[in-house]
Each structure stands twice: as C-alpha cells, then as structure tokens.
Design a protein around this motif. Structure first.
Motif, short mmCIF file in Angstrom:
data_model
loop_
_atom_site.label_atom_id
_atom_site.label_comp_id
_atom_site.label_asym_id
_atom_site.label_seq_id
_atom_site.Cartn_x
_atom_site.Cartn_y
_atom_site.Cartn_z
N SER A 1 0.84 -1.21 0.00
CA SER A 1 0.00 0.00 0.00
C SER A 1 0.87 1.26 0.00
O SER A 1 0.44 2.32 -0.44
N CYS B 1 1.71 1.82 -3.99
CA CYS B 1 0.68 1.50 -4.98
C CYS B 1 0.64 2.49 -6.15
O CYS B 1 0.09 2.17 -7.19
N ASN B 2 1.19 3.69 -5.96
CA ASN B 2 1.21 4.66 -7.07
C ASN B 2 2.35 5.67 -6.84
O ASN B 2 3.05 5.60 -5.82
N GLN C 1 2.52 7.58 -3.53
CA GLN C 1 3.05 6.81 -2.40
C GLN C 1 4.58 6.70 -2.50
O GLN C 1 5.28 6.77 -1.50
N ARG D 1 -4.84 0.37 -5.13
CA ARG D 1 -4.98 1.84 -5.04
C ARG D 1 -6.36 2.21 -4.51
O ARG D 1 -6.57 3.29 -4.00
N ASP E 1 -9.48 -2.49 -6.65
CA ASP E 1 -8.26 -2.65 -7.43
C ASP E 1 -7.64 -4.03 -7.15
O ASP E 1 -8.02 -4.73 -6.20
N ARG F 1 0.68 -0.34 -15.22
CA ARG F 1 0.75 0.21 -13.84
C ARG F 1 2.16 0.68 -13.52
O ARG F 1 2.37 1.75 -12.98
#
Ligand code: ASP
Length: 376
Positions: free
Chosen positions: A9, A12-13, A16, A41, A45, A75
């Motif tokens: 977590s 996740c993107n 982050q 996300r 997801d 991703r």
C-alpha cells in the motif's frame, strides 16, 4: 543504520513513492530499503502480486495473457511516468513474457512484482539495485537457508552503501526463483536487518501500528506503543496480520528493535517491538492485545479470549469484575506464558470483548493518573 521495508500500500502509485522517498531522505541512517510489489490503489483494485498469479494461471491454461500482462506493465509505466523518471522496463517485461510462455515456475512470475518495483524505487532514490536472488538462499525443499543467506547479505551489501532490495523471493536449487509465503517481504526485510546488523528495522505500512484489539472485536482500538517479540508472535498467531510471523525470529535472535510505522503519517511513533520493554516504560503497556480464538476443535460453543500482555495479573480482578457485570461467567481461565486465556461462550464473545477492553483501557488511564499523582 536502519533497514526499512515498505509494504504494497506504500507503493501502490507515484504519490506513495513520493512519500517513501521523503521518509528515506529525511534520515541518512535509512540505508537499505526493501520493497513489496504495488498493492491496491482503491478497494476494487488488484494487487500486482494477485495479477501475476492470475497471469501465471492464464498462461498455464494456454490462454492469452496479453491483456492481463499489459495491465501490469501499464501500472509500472504510469508510476515511472508520474515520477518523471527516465527509466524503461521494456527489456524486463520482454524477459518475463518469454518465460511466461516457456513454462517457467510460478514463483518466478509472481516474484517479478517486487523485482520491477525495486528497479523503479532504486532509480527514484538513486540507490543501487541489489537483486534478492543474490542474497536470499533457499534449500532444495523450499525452506530458507538461513546461514548462507546471512553470510551472503553481509558479503554483498558491504559493497553497497545504499541499496534497494526487492522483498518476497530468493534463489533456490538449480538457480530457480523461490518465494516466501504471502506477505513475505517482511521476512526479507528482517533477514536484511539481521545480515547487516542494523540498529533498527522499520516496517512501514498503512496502519498506525499493532492494534490493542483485533478490529473484528473492537473497531477503532488504540495502537500499542511497545511490545515484546513474544507478544507480537502471539498476536500474529491469533490473526493480527500487520507483520509476518516468520519475520519475528531473525529479529529476535539478533536483538534488533523493530518499529512498525505508517507511511501515511510518518510523524507518528507507531509500535516498537523489543526483546524487553524499557524499565521506565513498564508501567505503560498494561496489555498488548485482545484477540479471540475459536476453541480447540472439540467444541464449537467455546471461544478463547486471549489477553496478550505483560501485567494482567495486576488487573485481573478488574477484568473478572467487568465480565461479571456484563453477566458473563468465564467457563475457565488460564495463565499462559504470554497471555491470559478465558473460555467464553461463543454467543457472548462480543459483549465479553467490549467489557474487558473497556475495563483495560480504563485501568490504563487510572494507572497513569495514579502515577501522575504519585509524581507530584
Ligand atoms: N507481494 C507479496 C504479497 O502480496 C509479498 C509481500 O507483499 O510481502 O503477498
């Protein structure tokens, strides 16, 4: 020196990743970074690891993996683009695809989630990338070769002042990639911390720390500030999923304090896990956690309510009083090494948990008030 592990977590993107970079760069002692694969996300997801398992399944059934694999690559590419990095993982994607179609083992495919994430993080932090296959060694039967692993980590990482290492996997017999069980990046982090003799192992996640009660019993329970490894082990065994049970032993053996922290609120202290709680703090954690365990299998009517902690003998009478006030008579109670266990009728477990938790929290406050009075 600190070893930091970031969970899915926390990765996740791109947003982050930015938080992670800020955390790492704010402390020069944070030299080794272990990463999981990007997680969800949003609720619906898919975790990258789950997508890779699906990809492997699809390929094994001779079905077309193009769509699912391109979703995975997209991703990673989005993270790279959003971070403004000049990095291409095209070669790595091609290698994975080639292996996918030539029937490679499942562990290899699912390990690529951490591998690709580590490559991006290394580029972003401008740290060396060290493949976990150089460090973590498994025996032929799939168990960890702890001795070889420990010496490899020491030998290899002494040549890298800073490094990013992908979690979750290592190398087994015949140079095949082998993974730990799910959530195994915690174990990688713990092994790295032990191998480099870290002063602290930081496990960064998306919760404030280890909670004082399982959320199924008490929603919004407080976190624990300090606890022993043995207590964390007991809580993990009872279902607290904040830390992999197998990550505890290497840290305990090496006596490395472990801090569970929240990437989304890095200023909060989290939970510190040590061999022994410092003398000055012994009055604080009156208990560490409350968890339920379905009986021993012989009775479906009974639930064991565990009060994991250090000083329950001091407040036992209050706990019993709280239970009785709630009209609950424990079927039995037992003082075990790390916890008190109460046998409770299954239909009374929620009321029992609330009654006990409330009395424990009240006690904690009362105790600190008493102490403040004494100190005056
Ligand atoms: N990515 C792996 C999993 O989802 C390992 C980890 O996150 O620690 O289980």
């Amino acid at each position: 020196m600190k070893v930091c592990k970031f969970g899915g977590s926390s990765l996740c993107n791109a947003e982050q990743f930015q938080k992670v970079r800020k955390i790492i760069k704010s402390d020069p002692f944070r030299r080794y970074v272990v990463v999981s694969a990007p997680g969800k996300r949003f609720t619906e997801d898919q975790k990258i690891t789950d997508a890779l398992y699906e990809c492997y399944e699809t390929a094994s059934n001779a079905k077309n993996t193009e769509l699912i694999f391109s979703r995975i690559c997209d991703r990673y590419d989005k993270i790279i683009k959003d971070l403004g990095l000049k990095l291409s993982l095209e070669d790595a994607y091609k290698t994975i695809l080639r292996h996918l179609h030539t029937g490679v083992n499942c562990d290899y495919i699912v390990s690529r989630g951490e591998y690709l994430c580590g490559r991006i993080m290394a580029a972003y932090l401008e740290y060396d990338f060290v493949d976990a296959a150089e460090l973590i060694v498994f025996n032929g039967d799939g168990s960890l070769n702890a001795e070889k692993t420990n010496s490899r980590i020491g030998e290899v990482l002494k040549n890298h002042y800073h490094a990013v290492i992908p979690g979750f996997y290592g190398i087994g017999e015949n140079q095949k990639i082998v993974t730990f069980s799910r959530g195994g990046s915690d174990i990688t982090g713990a092994l790295i911390a032990k191998g480099v003799c870290a002063d602290i192992y930081e496990n960064w996640t998306d919760v404030p720390g280890v909670l004082t009660a399982s959320p199924s019993l008490i929603p919004n329970a407080d976190k624990v500030d300090f606890m022993r490894y043995s207590e964390l082990f007991q809580l993990s065994r009872l279902g607290a999923d904040v830390f992999h049970t197998d990550a505890i032993a290497p840290l305990k053996e090496a006596g490395i304090p472990t801090s569970i922290r929240n990437t989304n609120s890095p200023d909060q202290s989290g939970t510190m896990i040590c061999k022994e709680i410092p003398e000055s703090l012994k009055s604080q954690p009156l208990f560490c956690g409350l968890a339920a365990e379905i009986g021993d299998g012989t009775s479906t009517e009974k639930v064991l309510l565990h009060l994991v902690g250090c000083q329950l003998s001091l407040i036992l009478s209050d706990v019993l009083c709280a239970l009785r006030k709630a009209g609950i008579d424990p079927l039995f109670m037992e003082d075990r090494t790390n916890d008190w266990v109460f046998g409770i009728k299954r239909q009374q477990i929620t009321e029992a948990s609330v009654a006990v938790y409330t009395s424990l929290v009240k006690n904690r406050n009362r105790r600190s008030i008493n102490e403040q009075t004494k100190a005056k």
